[in-house]
Write an enzyme that holds these catalytic residues in place. Sequence first.
Site, PDB file in Angstrom:
ATOM      1  N   ARG A  51       0.868  -1.190   0.000  1.00  0.00           N
ATOM      2  CA  ARG A  51       0.000   0.000   0.000  1.00  0.00           C
ATOM      3  C   ARG A  51       0.897   1.228   0.000  1.00  0.00           C
ATOM      4  O   ARG A  51       2.106   1.143   0.128  1.00  0.00           O
ATOM      5  CB  ARG A  51      -0.991  -0.004   1.175  1.00  0.00           C
ATOM      6  N   GLY A  52       0.249   2.410  -0.124  1.00  0.00           N
ATOM      7  CA  GLY A  52       1.018   3.649  -0.260  1.00  0.00           C
ATOM      8  C   GLY A  52       1.160   3.953  -1.743  1.00  0.00           C
ATOM      9  O   GLY A  52       1.509   3.070  -2.544  1.00  0.00           O
ATOM     10  N   ARG A  88      -7.505  -0.560  -6.427  1.00  0.00           N
ATOM     11  CA  ARG A  88      -7.802   0.525  -5.478  1.00  0.00           C
ATOM     12  C   ARG A  88      -7.963   1.804  -6.310  1.00  0.00           C
ATOM     13  O   ARG A  88      -7.145   2.068  -7.194  1.00  0.00           O
ATOM     14  CB  ARG A  88      -6.690   0.685  -4.439  1.00  0.00           C
ATOM     15  N   GLN A 188      -1.752   2.307  10.156  1.00  0.00           N
ATOM     16  CA  GLN A 188      -0.488   2.407   9.407  1.00  0.00           C
ATOM     17  C   GLN A 188       0.553   3.213  10.184  1.00  0.00           C
ATOM     18  O   GLN A 188       1.751   2.972  10.057  1.00  0.00           O
ATOM     19  CB  GLN A 188      -0.724   3.051   8.032  1.00  0.00           C
ATOM     20  N   ASP A 229      -2.122  10.615  -2.023  1.00  0.00           N
ATOM     21  CA  ASP A 229      -2.497   9.572  -2.981  1.00  0.00           C
ATOM     22  C   ASP A 229      -2.793  10.135  -4.356  1.00  0.00           C
ATOM     23  O   ASP A 229      -2.653   9.451  -5.369  1.00  0.00           O
ATOM     24  CB  ASP A 229      -3.705   8.789  -2.464  1.00  0.00           C
ATOM     25  N   LYS A 240      -4.804   9.872   3.348  1.00  0.00           N
ATOM     26  CA  LYS A 240      -5.465   9.030   4.345  1.00  0.00           C
ATOM     27  C   LYS A 240      -6.488   9.800   5.169  1.00  0.00           C
ATOM     28  O   LYS A 240      -6.233  10.934   5.583  1.00  0.00           O
ATOM     29  CB  LYS A 240      -4.379   8.423   5.246  1.00  0.00           C
TER      30      LYS A 240
END
Length: 347
Positions: A51-52, A88, A188, A229, A240
């Site tokens: 992720r990220g 995603r 996270q 993102d 986030k």
Amino acid sequence: MAGTDPIPPTVEWRRGAVRIIDQRVLPGRLRFLDCADVDSLVDAIATLAVRGAPALGATGAFGVALGAHTLKTKRQVRAAAARIARARPTAVNLGWGAERALRAYEHDGRDAALVVAQAIAADDVRRNRLIGAHGLSLVPVGGAVLTHCNAGSLACVGYGTALGVVRAAFEGGRRPSVWVDETRPLLQGARLTMWECDRLGIDARLVVDGAAASLMQRGLVDLVIVGADRIAANGDVANKIGTYGLAVAARHHQIPFYVAAPASTLDLATATGDAIVVEERDPDEVTHAGTRRIAPVGAGAFNPAFDITPARLVTAIVTECGAARPPYRRSLPAHVRRAAEVVTPGP
Ligand code: MRU
């Protein structure tokens, strides 16, 4: 330098498979997961084993290379690329990486897709080091930085973006300390950022998300820095969930609020944050802490994974090309143009 990095690469190509650090089991275990087919890679993305945004960019490209090496027809590879890109919706890098590898595959075949993926991965670390070099002077000597989620090495192929700025400040002798938001619901911050700071020897303290505004009120925060993102053409930032609240609190307390991201996260085709699709995840992530239920059976929950911070709350956006300042509609296009020149494309 890469050989001595205390944090291994988040994603790489190993013997015909995409090897990722399985972030679902950190900090308890440093486990590697070899995805040997597209289905397992899509599952790894959807379940946040990887992720990220920048890590997803490289993973998207490696995923297409994996499809090109394991699937029989062009049509199947194209369908695999589309599935990977859709795994995603919010991080623009995922589709960006998949698209670049697919283009190489269409022109020059499966090995070309892998070459592009390897180049994106090598490039990521170089760009993040540049982000760190441009951003470190934003951190005062002995300064207290607040960050949210994980925008470190684990969110990239290596080094990190927002946490990369802190790391560069640390390596430059500025002795920063970090307040790390735990980042509900998937933690996270607690699990990943704290793990990275521990490995790097950076002074970090974990706080519950609700503590951030109070820390600012008490004068314990010098700056906030987060990753992104997707950043729209006007400078609105998707990151986030919880990031927007931090930006509002930072503005109220007159604390600078910085965003650090590679130019591949700038989405100039999207005019404003209103057009950014925010991923909604399973409400069970909210009603549970890990596998333990924390809300009554039947409790309703809503789980947007990201929020949009309006550009007017963002003091600067640090990319590999430097610090962009408002008005972002004017400053960001030059970063996209110059990004191709600031590093020599790998491998
Ligand atoms: O849901 P996640 O863990 O993929 O969300 C990650 C973030 O929001 C990060 O801050 C963002 O991707 C930037 S990573 C350098």
